[in-house]
Scaffold this motif. Structure first.
Motif, PDB file in Angstrom:
ATOM      1  N   ARG A   8      55.045  55.019  51.358  1.00  0.00           N
ATOM      2  CA  ARG A   8      54.622  53.650  51.654  1.00  0.00           C
ATOM      3  C   ARG A   8      55.698  52.916  52.443  1.00  0.00           C
ATOM      4  O   ARG A   8      55.402  52.106  53.325  1.00  0.00           O
ATOM      5  CB  ARG A   8      54.291  52.912  50.353  1.00  0.00           C
ATOM      6  N   GLN A 201      48.929  45.039  54.491  1.00  0.00           N
ATOM      7  CA  GLN A 201      49.230  45.025  53.054  1.00  0.00           C
ATOM      8  C   GLN A 201      50.461  45.863  52.754  1.00  0.00           C
ATOM      9  O   GLN A 201      51.316  45.474  51.947  1.00  0.00           O
ATOM     10  CB  GLN A 201      48.028  45.557  52.276  1.00  0.00           C
ATOM     11  N   SER A 202      50.585  47.013  53.404  1.00  0.00           N
ATOM     12  CA  SER A 202      51.753  47.871  53.194  1.00  0.00           C
ATOM     13  C   SER A 202      53.029  47.171  53.640  1.00  0.00           C
ATOM     14  O   SER A 202      54.061  47.237  52.964  1.00  0.00           O
ATOM     15  CB  SER A 202      51.586  49.184  53.972  1.00  0.00           C
ATOM     16  N   GLU A 205      53.831  44.317  51.016  1.00  0.00           N
ATOM     17  CA  GLU A 205      54.291  44.850  49.733  1.00  0.00           C
ATOM     18  C   GLU A 205      55.696  45.435  49.849  1.00  0.00           C
ATOM     19  O   GLU A 205      56.510  45.279  48.940  1.00  0.00           O
ATOM     20  CB  GLU A 205      53.321  45.917  49.237  1.00  0.00           C
ATOM     21  N   ASP A 206      55.995  46.100  50.955  1.00  0.00           N
ATOM     22  CA  ASP A 206      57.309  46.702  51.125  1.00  0.00           C
ATOM     23  C   ASP A 206      58.401  45.632  51.151  1.00  0.00           C
ATOM     24  O   ASP A 206      59.523  45.883  50.684  1.00  0.00           O
ATOM     25  CB  ASP A 206      57.344  47.514  52.419  1.00  0.00           C
ATOM     26  N   GLY A 208      58.020  42.653  49.678  1.00  0.00           N
ATOM     27  CA  GLY A 208      57.939  41.880  48.454  1.00  0.00           C
ATOM     28  C   GLY A 208      57.127  40.614  48.539  1.00  0.00           C
ATOM     29  O   GLY A 208      57.230  39.754  47.648  1.00  0.00           O
ATOM     30  N   TYR A 209      56.291  40.473  49.556  1.00  0.00           N
ATOM     31  CA  TYR A 209      55.475  39.268  49.713  1.00  0.00           C
ATOM     32  C   TYR A 209      54.023  39.565  49.378  1.00  0.00           C
ATOM     33  O   TYR A 209      53.552  40.700  49.535  1.00  0.00           O
ATOM     34  CB  TYR A 209      55.567  38.729  51.143  1.00  0.00           C
ATOM     35  N   ALA A 210      53.315  38.538  48.943  1.00  0.00           N
ATOM     36  CA  ALA A 210      51.890  38.654  48.638  1.00  0.00           C
ATOM     37  C   ALA A 210      51.085  38.032  49.775  1.00  0.00           C
ATOM     38  O   ALA A 210      51.407  36.942  50.241  1.00  0.00           O
ATOM     39  CB  ALA A 210      51.556  37.960  47.324  1.00  0.00           C
ATOM     40  N   PRO A 225      60.674  36.463  47.832  1.00  0.00           N
ATOM     41  CA  PRO A 225      60.084  37.419  46.897  1.00  0.00           C
ATOM     42  C   PRO A 225      60.893  37.502  45.617  1.00  0.00           C
ATOM     43  O   PRO A 225      62.121  37.346  45.633  1.00  0.00           O
ATOM     44  CB  PRO A 225      60.114  38.733  47.676  1.00  0.00           C
TER      45      PRO A 225
END
Length: 227
Positions: A8, A201-202, A205-206, A208-210, A225
């Motif tokens: 990821r 999305q990847s 997420e990598d 640390g954010y939504a 994050p």
């Protein structure tokens, strides 16, 4: 089989590379424009030095111009460090983030018939709070732009608005009748490296954010994050 965390991370790294590639034309322009001015100024300076008599004031003017353009060039080269996630930065305001990314991508989007519209409330302000992780936020913002640019059919405009006190909302609107031609549309799709929902999305997420991803919009907060 579910991708391992390392896989990821590689996906996210690939997305960042694609985003940097898209921003490179604007970054390259910032570095080459001063070089062109310097070359012309040096040529004029040579002529003025060879003149008889020499005009000291004119020579000084050219030297000052060269010095100014060298400073611009050095600043543009140093700005490449702003793209390194491992580099500690002093953060960025929401208005400055939007303004920087608009400068990087507006010309490319215009060529593809996609207008970028920014709400007046996002104009940079002197008293804005700074959010940490400027490099990560820049990638996230450009990723959201890329997702809407690549994924929304017949998108004619992308609007950027404030989402509460600490977030942004980007939404794509339809193209008006009689807008960009089909020739320009041919450059938009298909793309082998399109930024789709999985890629965005990847990336988020990598770092640390939504993000909240819809077919024609993206929302995310600029808060640091957790952890």
């Amino acid at each position: 089989m579910k991708a391992a965390p390392s896989a990821r991370s590689w996906i996210a790294a690939g997305v960042r590379h694609e985003l940097l590639t898209r921003a490179l034309p604007a970054l390259r322009h910032d570095m080459t424009a001063p070089v062109s001015v310097i070359r012309m100024a040096v040529l004029m300076l040579k002529r003025q030095v060879a003149a008889d008599p020499v005009d000291p004031a004119a020579c000084e003017e050219r030297v000052n111009l060269i010095d100014n353009q060298v400073s611009e060039l050095v600043g543009a080269i140093r700005s490449l460090r702003d793209w390194e996630l491992a580099t500690t930065d002093d953060g960025i305001t929401r208005g400055a983030l939007v303004a920087q990314c608009m400068t990087l991508m507006r010309s490319a989007f215009d060529l593809h018939g996609v207008a970028l519209e920014v709400d007046d409330a996002l104009a940079p302000q002197d008293d804005e709070p700074r959010r940490p992780n400027a490099a990560a936020l820049r990638y996230l913002f450009l990723g959201a732009l890329g997702y809407l640019h690549d994924g929304v059919d017949e998108a004619g405009a992308i609007r950027i608005e404030a989402d509460g006190a600490d977030g942004l909302r980007l939404s794509a609107g339809p193209r008006e009748a009689g807008g960009a031609s089909a020739v320009l549309d041919a450059h938009r799709a298909p793309r082998a490296l399109a930024i789709d929902a999985v890629a965005l999305q990847s990336l988020a997420e990598d770092m640390g954010y939504a993000v909240v991803i819809a077919p024609d919009s993206v929302r995310f907060a600029l808060a640091a994050p957790a952890g």
